[in-house]
Write a protein that holds these residues in place. Structure first.
Motif, short mmCIF file in Angstrom:
data_model
loop_
_atom_site.label_atom_id
_atom_site.label_comp_id
_atom_site.label_asym_id
_atom_site.label_seq_id
_atom_site.Cartn_x
_atom_site.Cartn_y
_atom_site.Cartn_z
N GLU A 178 -48.21 -13.03 23.44
CA GLU A 178 -46.78 -13.26 23.61
C GLU A 178 -46.41 -13.38 25.08
O GLU A 178 -46.84 -12.57 25.91
N GLY A 179 -45.66 -14.42 25.40
CA GLY A 179 -45.08 -14.57 26.71
C GLY A 179 -43.57 -14.51 26.62
O GLY A 179 -43.01 -14.37 25.53
N ASP A 180 -42.89 -14.63 27.74
CA ASP A 180 -41.44 -14.55 27.73
C ASP A 180 -40.81 -15.71 26.97
O ASP A 180 -39.83 -15.53 26.25
N ARG A 181 -41.37 -16.91 27.12
CA ARG A 181 -40.75 -18.10 26.55
C ARG A 181 -41.50 -18.65 25.34
O ARG A 181 -40.90 -19.27 24.47
N PHE A 182 -42.81 -18.44 25.30
CA PHE A 182 -43.62 -18.96 24.20
C PHE A 182 -44.57 -17.89 23.71
O PHE A 182 -44.92 -16.95 24.46
N VAL A 183 -45.01 -18.04 22.45
CA VAL A 183 -46.11 -17.23 21.93
C VAL A 183 -47.26 -18.16 21.62
O VAL A 183 -47.06 -19.34 21.28
N GLU A 184 -48.47 -17.65 21.75
CA GLU A 184 -49.66 -18.44 21.46
C GLU A 184 -50.15 -18.12 20.06
O GLU A 184 -50.23 -16.95 19.66
N LEU A 185 -50.48 -19.17 19.31
CA LEU A 185 -50.99 -19.02 17.95
C LEU A 185 -52.50 -18.94 17.95
O LEU A 185 -53.16 -19.29 18.93
N SER A 186 -53.06 -18.51 16.84
CA SER A 186 -54.52 -18.44 16.72
C SER A 186 -55.16 -19.80 16.84
O SER A 186 -56.34 -19.93 17.14
N SER A 187 -54.39 -20.87 16.61
CA SER A 187 -54.88 -22.25 16.75
C SER A 187 -54.96 -22.69 18.21
O SER A 187 -55.45 -23.78 18.49
N GLY A 188 -54.43 -21.88 19.14
CA GLY A 188 -54.37 -22.27 20.53
C GLY A 188 -53.10 -23.03 20.88
O GLY A 188 -52.94 -23.47 22.02
N GLN A 189 -52.20 -23.19 19.93
CA GLN A 189 -50.94 -23.89 20.15
C GLN A 189 -49.83 -22.87 20.42
O GLN A 189 -50.06 -21.65 20.40
N PHE A 190 -48.60 -23.38 20.62
CA PHE A 190 -47.53 -22.52 21.09
C PHE A 190 -46.23 -22.77 20.32
O PHE A 190 -45.97 -23.89 19.89
N VAL A 191 -45.45 -21.69 20.18
CA VAL A 191 -44.14 -21.74 19.51
C VAL A 191 -43.15 -20.98 20.40
O VAL A 191 -43.50 -19.95 20.98
N PRO A 192 -41.91 -21.45 20.51
CA PRO A 192 -40.91 -20.73 21.33
C PRO A 192 -40.71 -19.29 20.85
O PRO A 192 -40.51 -19.05 19.65
N HIS A 193 -40.75 -18.36 21.79
CA HIS A 193 -40.63 -16.94 21.46
C HIS A 193 -39.29 -16.59 20.79
O HIS A 193 -39.27 -15.78 19.85
N PRO A 194 -38.17 -17.17 21.23
CA PRO A 194 -36.89 -16.80 20.61
C PRO A 194 -36.78 -17.18 19.13
O PRO A 194 -35.86 -16.72 18.44
N HIS A 195 -37.69 -18.00 18.64
CA HIS A 195 -37.60 -18.50 17.26
C HIS A 195 -38.35 -17.64 16.25
O HIS A 195 -38.35 -17.97 15.06
N ILE A 196 -38.99 -16.56 16.67
CA ILE A 196 -39.86 -15.82 15.77
C ILE A 196 -39.39 -14.38 15.59
O ILE A 196 -38.65 -13.84 16.42
N THR A 197 -39.84 -13.79 14.48
CA THR A 197 -39.56 -12.39 14.15
C THR A 197 -40.81 -11.80 13.53
O THR A 197 -41.52 -12.49 12.78
N PRO A 198 -41.12 -10.53 13.80
CA PRO A 198 -42.29 -9.90 13.16
C PRO A 198 -42.22 -10.01 11.64
O PRO A 198 -41.15 -9.91 11.04
N ILE A 199 -43.36 -10.21 11.03
CA ILE A 199 -43.44 -10.50 9.60
C ILE A 199 -42.87 -9.38 8.73
O ILE A 199 -42.37 -9.63 7.64
N ASP A 200 -42.91 -8.15 9.23
CA ASP A 200 -42.43 -7.02 8.43
C ASP A 200 -40.97 -6.67 8.71
O ASP A 200 -40.46 -5.69 8.18
#
Length: 255
Positions: free
Chosen positions: A104-126
């Motif tokens: 996890e970074g401030d602006r993006f998170v890294e996926l197991s695929s090596g790709q990236f998604v904007p951090h503000p768009h995600i929430t922990p699965i639980d």
């Protein structure tokens, strides 16, 4: 591919069909799990882990299972090859898409695929939502799509399922299944409560307040809010009859 093998949807959206190349019954979105029961050429038959809905999905739409750590809690998002919003996206993600984050970074998170998604768009699965209407309202204006389950199109039961699953409430995929199993029946004389489900023949909607219905419907060809009394009269006038039942799910935190 062996029988009873759990795989994961590896594309933004996959149609679940009654037969290979047959009609679409429902859809699965990126990161949802699918248990393979048998293979048929370029197709696999199995069941969706989220609700046991069965059908056929193309083999090339599945990848090895990857347990999710987060889900897309924004209305929609994108996958990028680099953590830079100025680069081109490689895929779109609907609300509810499940992802495996490795860093996890401030602006993006890294996926197991090596790709990236904007951090503000995600929430922990639980982390559950408190209120199904806050989920359903994300879809206002989304086009109606028979059998749809994503931000690019959904039907009445797809909207209800997305809202309830995000609140930790088990919910099947079709309206008649929801009417038979979700929550407890309430009488016609019971005051409508936020989060109640109202059913007609082949249709379902969510109550926002005493006289507001939120639903995906073919009259507007979109997800809309409309006065409940007006919706009742319109649905009756178009030949679809009276309300068949009212049910009240038990939401973990909604009072």
């Amino acid at each position: 591919m062996s029988d009873r093998l759990m795989k994961t949807i590896g594309v933004p959206l996959a149609d679940l069909r009654a037969t290979p190349d047959g009609k679409r019954d429902r859809q699965l979105i990126y990161g949802e799990d699918f248990q393979v029961r048998k293979t048929a050429d370029d197709w696999v038959y199995g069941r969706a882990a989220k609700d046991d809905y069965t059908g056929y999905i193309r083999t090339d739409q599945l990848v090895d299972q990857r347990p999710p750590t987060h889900f897309i809690s924004a209305r929609s998002s994108h996958i990028y090859n680099t953590p830079d919003f100025k680069t081109e996206e490689t895929a779109a993600l609907s609300f509810g898409a499940r992802i495996h984050v490795v860093a996890e970074g401030d602006r993006f998170v890294e996926l197991s695929s090596g790709q990236f998604v904007p951090h503000p768009h995600i929430t922990p699965i639980d982390q559950l939502f408190d209120d199904p209407l806050t989920v359903a309202e994300r879809f206002i204006g989304v086009p109606y799509l028979w059998g749809g389950n994503s931000i690019w199109g959904l039907d009445c039961s797809g909207l209800v399922q997305a809202a309830l699953l995000a609140c930790g409430v088990d919910c099947p995929g079709d309206a008649h299944m929801q009417e038979a199993s979700v929550g407890t029946p309430i009488g016609d004389n019971v005051r409508p409560h936020r989060g109640d489900l109202f059913f007609w023949k082949g249709h379902v909607g969510l109550i926002r307040d005493e006289n507001t219905l939120l639903h995906a419907n073919a009259h507007h060809m979109a997800v809309v809010e409309e006065p409940l009394d007006a919706a009742i009269e319109r649905i009756k006038a178009q030949g679809d009859g009276e309300i068949t039942s009212r049910r009240r799910p038990s939401y973990p935190t909604l009072k």
